[in-house]
Write an enzyme that holds these catalytic residues in place. Structure first.
Site, PDB file in Angstrom:
ATOM      1  NE  ARG A 278       3.186 -46.799 -26.910  1.00 49.68           N
ATOM      2  CZ  ARG A 278       2.889 -47.713 -25.979  1.00 49.68           C
ATOM      3  NH1 ARG A 278       3.272 -47.528 -24.739  1.00 49.68           N
ATOM      4  NH2 ARG A 278       2.206 -48.804 -26.282  1.00 49.68           N
TER       5      ARG A 278
ATOM      6  CG  HIS B 132      -2.657 -49.558 -28.395  1.00 49.07           C
ATOM      7  ND1 HIS B 132      -1.561 -49.791 -29.199  1.00 49.07           N
ATOM      8  CD2 HIS B 132      -2.287 -49.974 -27.150  1.00 49.07           C
ATOM      9  CE1 HIS B 132      -0.585 -50.312 -28.466  1.00 49.07           C
ATOM     10  NE2 HIS B 132      -0.996 -50.431 -27.228  1.00 49.07           N
TER      11      HIS B 132
ATOM     12  CD  GLN C 130      -3.107 -54.288 -26.202  1.00 46.19           C
ATOM     13  OE1 GLN C 130      -2.035 -53.816 -25.893  1.00 46.19           O
ATOM     14  NE2 GLN C 130      -3.472 -55.500 -25.825  1.00 46.19           N
TER      15      GLN C 130
ATOM     16  CG  ASP D 223      -6.689 -49.332 -20.977  1.00 45.57           C
ATOM     17  OD1 ASP D 223      -5.679 -49.564 -20.276  1.00 45.57           O
ATOM     18  OD2 ASP D 223      -6.683 -48.489 -21.904  1.00 45.57           O
TER      19      ASP D 223
ATOM     20  CB  CYS E 212      -4.175 -53.361 -23.158  1.00 42.45           C
ATOM     21  SG  CYS E 212      -4.535 -51.898 -22.178  1.00 42.45           S
TER      22      CYS E 212
ATOM     23  NE  ARG F  32       0.386 -55.432 -28.388  1.00 53.60           N
ATOM     24  CZ  ARG F  32       0.899 -54.251 -27.988  1.00 53.60           C
ATOM     25  NH1 ARG F  32       0.951 -53.953 -26.711  1.00 53.60           N
ATOM     26  NH2 ARG F  32       1.308 -53.335 -28.856  1.00 53.60           N
TER      27      ARG F  32
HETATM   28  N1   CP Z   1      -0.285 -52.715 -23.849  1.00 55.35           N
HETATM   29  C1   CP Z   1       0.745 -51.927 -24.164  1.00 55.35           C
HETATM   30  O1   CP Z   1       0.780 -51.235 -25.192  1.00 55.35           O
HETATM   31  O2   CP Z   1       1.753 -51.912 -23.241  1.00 55.35           O
HETATM   32  P1   CP Z   1       2.973 -50.902 -23.213  1.00 55.35           P
HETATM   33  O3   CP Z   1       2.421 -49.528 -22.967  1.00 55.35           O
HETATM   34  O4   CP Z   1       3.846 -51.362 -22.085  1.00 55.35           O
HETATM   35  O5   CP Z   1       3.681 -50.962 -24.538  1.00 55.35           O
HETATM   36  N1  NVA Z   2      -5.047 -46.446 -22.503  1.00 55.91           N
HETATM   37  C1  NVA Z   2      -3.688 -46.695 -22.083  1.00 55.91           C
HETATM   38  C2  NVA Z   2      -3.136 -47.866 -22.788  1.00 55.91           C
HETATM   39  C3  NVA Z   2      -1.731 -48.240 -22.436  1.00 55.91           C
HETATM   40  C4  NVA Z   2      -1.224 -49.417 -23.225  1.00 55.91           C
HETATM   41  C5  NVA Z   2      -2.843 -45.455 -22.345  1.00 55.91           C
HETATM   42  O1  NVA Z   2      -2.986 -44.837 -23.393  1.00 55.91           O
HETATM   43  O2  NVA Z   2      -2.051 -45.098 -21.460  1.00 55.91           O
END
Ligand code: CP
Ligand code: NVA
Length: 310
Positions: free
Chosen positions: A107, A134, A137, A229, A269, A297
């Site tokens: 990540r 993502h 997701q 989101d 999400c 997930r």
């Molecule tokens: N939806 C998602 O990726 O959640 P987190 O950021 O908590 O991993």
């Molecule tokens: N768009 C958000 C998604 C988090 C799961 C971010 O990148 O923070």
């Protein structure tokens, strides 16, 4: 079982339609097995390295729990553990992890970082969220829609909000499986033209409809799925005020949900900023599936790891 070996998952379209459907089928089987108390240890002795430059609840829990339930092991490497690109070059990290781990999840802030990791890694690299996509997701989202609707045929997904990592992966995922995708986004926050053009080409092939507007009402009308989101993603905190102003008319509230089909599902999400992109009332309404979506997930990531781990 066919395995998606030797591949990286940096963008959702790194998978093809058959592979996506295979992951969904496996996820449904694994979910049923888990509920029946069956133990699966197909990844016994396997190690997943997880690099996190940003916080996470669902993604970390899902990947780590997935490895535990499949008999393998996951190692968390947080921002202070390896100081990606600061303490050590990204290509060196990829080389070293390839010597010890069987699969890598990362990540990151810039999407380019997962590309460098993948280029220099001898094991598969999975994007656990970048500023561009993502993909894991989107896999969980497809599983959720498939479970709730029983088909992708003639399903219309309406995304209300930012042109960000989540909406980009969702757009691709929807049109790849033949679902219609609509998006309501304020001017200046749209998805990049190249991604949209590419999604339109895919939609043409699969017969999906794709539509963009700056009017949330037009987009949500008669939709089967309403998805939103956060307005401010991780790493954009300095823009939060400006974004709150730009997105003020893009909140999913009961009134907006009322325009969708009566049995429409609400998806997010998570994490959510209640009172901004969605009201708490919508999140707790009978149409909301946000916690089933979060649970999925786990099941979808388990399936992905079964198929990708050598
Ligand atoms: N939806 C998602 O990726 O959640 P987190 O950021 O908590 O991993
Ligand atoms: N768009 C958000 C998604 C988090 C799961 C971010 O990148 O923070």
């Amino acid at each position: 079982m066919k395995r998606i070996k030797g591949k990286d998952l940096l963008r959702i379209r790194d998978l093809d339609f058959e592979e996506i459907m295979q992951i969904i089928e496996t996820a449904l089987d694994l979910k049923k097995d888990l509920y029946m108390g069956k133990v699966m240890d197909v990844l016994k002795g396997k190690t997943l390295a997880m690099i996190f430059q940003k916080p996470s609840l669902r993604t970390r829990m899902a990947f780590e729990t997935a490895m535990t339930q499949l008999g393998g092991h996951a190692i968390y490497l947080g921002p202070d553990d390896i100081k990606l690109g600061k303490r050590e070059d990204i290509d060196d990290i990829a080389e070293v992890l390839s010597r010890m781990a069987d699969v890598i999840m990362a990540r990151v802030f810039e999407h380019e970082v997962v590309e460098i990791l993948a280029k220099n890694s001898r094991v598969s690299v999975i994007n656990g969220l970048s500023d561009f996509e993502h993909p894991t997701q989107a896999l969980g989202d497809l599983l959720t829609i498939y479970e709730k609707r029983g088909t992708f045929d003639k399903v219309t997904v309406a995304f209300v909000g930012d042109g960000n990592n989540v909406s980009r992966s969702l757009m691709y995922a929807c049109v790849m499986v033949g679902m219609n995708f609509r998006m309501a986004v304020p001017r200046g926050y749209e998805l990049d033209e190249e991604s949209v053009e590419e999604a339109k080409m895919i939609a043409k092939r699969t017969g999906a409809e794709i539509f963009f507007s700056d009017d949330p009402k037009e987009v949500v009308k008669d939709a089967d799925v309403v998805y939103t989101d956060v307005w401010t993603s991780m790493g954009q905190e300095s823009e939060a005020e400006e974004r709150r102003r730009a997105f003020e008319k893009y909140r999913v509230d009961m009134e907006l949900m009322g325009l969708a089909k009566e049995n429409a599902i609400f998806m997010h999400c998570l994490p959510a900023h209640y009172g901004e992109e969605v009201t708490k009332e919508v999140s707790r309404s009978k149409n909301s599936v946000i916690f089933d979506q979060a649970e999925n997930r786990l099941h979808s990531i388990k399936a992905l790891l079964v198929h990708m781990t050598p």
